[in-house]
Design an enzyme around this catalytic site. Structure first.
Site, PDB file in Angstrom:
ATOM      1  N   ARG A  60     -22.968 -37.890  44.064  1.00  0.00           N
ATOM      2  CA  ARG A  60     -22.791 -37.648  45.429  1.00  0.00           C
ATOM      3  C   ARG A  60     -23.731 -36.182  45.823  1.00  0.00           C
ATOM      4  O   ARG A  60     -24.649 -36.168  46.690  1.00  0.00           O
ATOM      5  CB  ARG A  60     -21.331 -37.388  45.673  1.00  0.00           C
ATOM      6  CG  ARG A  60     -20.768 -38.635  46.151  1.00  0.00           C
ATOM      7  CD  ARG A  60     -19.270 -38.722  45.744  1.00  0.00           C
ATOM      8  NE  ARG A  60     -19.406 -38.596  44.271  1.00  0.00           N
ATOM      9  CZ  ARG A  60     -19.377 -39.879  43.565  1.00  0.00           C
ATOM     10  NH1 ARG A  60     -19.079 -41.019  43.939  1.00  0.00           N
ATOM     11  NH2 ARG A  60     -19.402 -39.546  42.117  1.00  0.00           N
ATOM     12  N   THR A  61     -23.327 -35.050  45.001  1.00  0.00           N
ATOM     13  CA  THR A  61     -23.991 -33.923  45.380  1.00  0.00           C
ATOM     14  C   THR A  61     -25.311 -33.889  45.322  1.00  0.00           C
ATOM     15  O   THR A  61     -26.045 -33.070  46.302  1.00  0.00           O
ATOM     16  CB  THR A  61     -22.939 -32.887  44.410  1.00  0.00           C
ATOM     17  OG1 THR A  61     -22.001 -33.110  44.404  1.00  0.00           O
ATOM     18  CG2 THR A  61     -23.291 -31.231  45.035  1.00  0.00           C
ATOM     19  N   LYS A  88     -35.169 -26.678  24.508  1.00  0.00           N
ATOM     20  CA  LYS A  88     -36.328 -26.002  23.676  1.00  0.00           C
ATOM     21  C   LYS A  88     -35.521 -24.764  23.142  1.00  0.00           C
ATOM     22  O   LYS A  88     -36.156 -23.670  22.534  1.00  0.00           O
ATOM     23  CB  LYS A  88     -37.678 -26.171  23.835  1.00  0.00           C
ATOM     24  CG  LYS A  88     -38.389 -27.426  23.863  1.00  0.00           C
ATOM     25  CD  LYS A  88     -39.755 -27.333  24.251  1.00  0.00           C
ATOM     26  CE  LYS A  88     -40.212 -28.803  24.909  1.00  0.00           C
ATOM     27  NZ  LYS A  88     -41.356 -28.357  25.763  1.00  0.00           N
TER      28      LYS A  88
HETATM   29  N1   CP Z   1     -17.862 -34.706  44.489  1.00  0.00           N
HETATM   30  C1   CP Z   1     -18.847 -34.598  43.435  1.00  0.00           C
HETATM   31  O1   CP Z   1     -19.180 -33.567  43.134  1.00  0.00           O
HETATM   32  O2   CP Z   1     -19.432 -35.665  42.827  1.00  0.00           O
HETATM   33  P1   CP Z   1     -20.646 -35.788  41.971  1.00  0.00           P
HETATM   34  O3   CP Z   1     -20.158 -35.263  40.615  1.00  0.00           O
HETATM   35  O4   CP Z   1     -21.053 -37.125  41.906  1.00  0.00           O
HETATM   36  O5   CP Z   1     -21.661 -34.786  42.724  1.00  0.00           O
END
Ligand code: CP
Length: 310
Positions: A60-61, A88
């Site tokens: 999502r983020t 590395k």
């Molecule tokens: N809510 C959220 O942070 O989802 P992700 O980890 O998929 O970004």
């Protein structure tokens, strides 16, 4: 309301004012209208280059930031630590300074270490936006959560929000507590005693270990995932037992005297903290949260870029 943010970076909700949050919301209102039009792009960040630097997994983020950047006409590049020279032995500061040397203007970073974004902001010359730093903060998640509550109820002030689940390992919980309190909501945390930090009451939140009591108290239940990847020891006997005590199912939801709103930051573990019939029900605003994430991130990027220019 002030026209600019009080901060140069977005490291955590702890650092921003209620006025900053309201400014982000009113800017996001405009961007939400724009991204629902047939032509979803605006030229606001043309010639601005933004690097999305992710040292931890994300769906999502990362996608939401990337879409927000594209909708603002910024140039974007995505950096995945797993396929980079970090493997590395390159340091975080060297990695970011090398990216900045290629004329990058802003950094969006997710990192497993709490404090990594704050550390970086003190050692490199760029705007830093925290996309989640370990168990510390996830500021844009809290902003999109509060924005979604405001959209549902008209305002956040006076609402009772229960944050339920693995509070101990949750950056979402801490950012939500700061954000909701700054906007005048009441916050309660609920979960097994082993997953509630001992002194969390000092933040001004109520603590409840009984799920049904928490649900009866709240207007909004924000269900959190059990973060197995951050648990070094066993905090409860089994996932099955956790679900029996703290899982939100239709029977529990329907037994309440009022209709509450159900939220979840994702990723969902269906059948653990929430059943599918609840996650997909009319009372759930989980996908509204995801939709609002793009407008909120557009607002954050736009306002921080404007601040950089001044
Ligand atoms: N809510 C959220 O942070 O989802 P992700 O980890 O998929 O970004």
């Amino acid at each position: 309301m002030s026209e600019s943010l009080s901060v140069k970076h977005l490291i955590g909700i702890k650092d921003v004012t209620a006025n900053d949050i309201e400014l982000i919301f009113s800017t996001a209102d405009n961007f939400k209208q724009i991204i629902n039009r047939p032509i979803k792009k605006v030229p606001s960040l043309r010639d601005v280059t933004i690097a999305n630097v992710f040292f931890e997994n994300s769906t999502r983020t990362r996608i939401s930031f990337e879409l927000a950047e594209r909708r603002l006409s910024a140039d974007t590049l995505n950096f995945a630590a797993s396929s980079s020279s970090v493997k590395k032995g390159e340091t975080l500061i060297d990695t970011i300074n090398n990216i900045l040397a290629m004329k990058v203007d802003m950094i969006v970073m997710r990192h497993p270490s709490p404090g990594a974004c704050s550390f970086l902001s003190k050692h490199v010359d760029s705007v830093i936006i925290n996309a989640g730093d370990g168990t510390h903060e996830h500021p844009t998640q809290a902003l999109l959560d509060a924005f979604s509550i405001r959209e549902k109820y008209g305002e956040v002030r006076g609402k009772k929000v229960a944050i339920i689940g693995d509070i101990l390992h949750s950056r979402v919980a801490l950012s939500n507590i700061f954000c909701l309190q700054k906007l005048g909501a009441e916050v309660l945390v609920c979960g097994p005693p082993t997953l509630i930090p001992k002194h969390i009451g000092m933040l001004g939140v109520k603590v409840e270990y009984n799920l049904m009591k928490a649900l009866e108290w709240c207007d909004v239940a924000n269900m959190l995932r059990i973060q197995m990847e951050r648990q070094d020891i066993k905090y409860f006997p089994s996932l099955r037992e956790y679900t029996m005590q703290y899982g939100l199912n239709k029977e529990r939801l329907n037994s309440l005297k009022k209709q509450i709103t159900v939220m979840h930051p994702g990723p969902i573990n269906r059948g653990v903290e929430i059943t599918s019939d609840v996650a997909d029900s009319d009372q759930s605003i989980i996908l509204d949260q995801v939709e609002n994430g793009v407008a909120i991130r557009m607002a954050v990027l736009y306002l921080l870029a404007a601040k950089q220019e001044n």
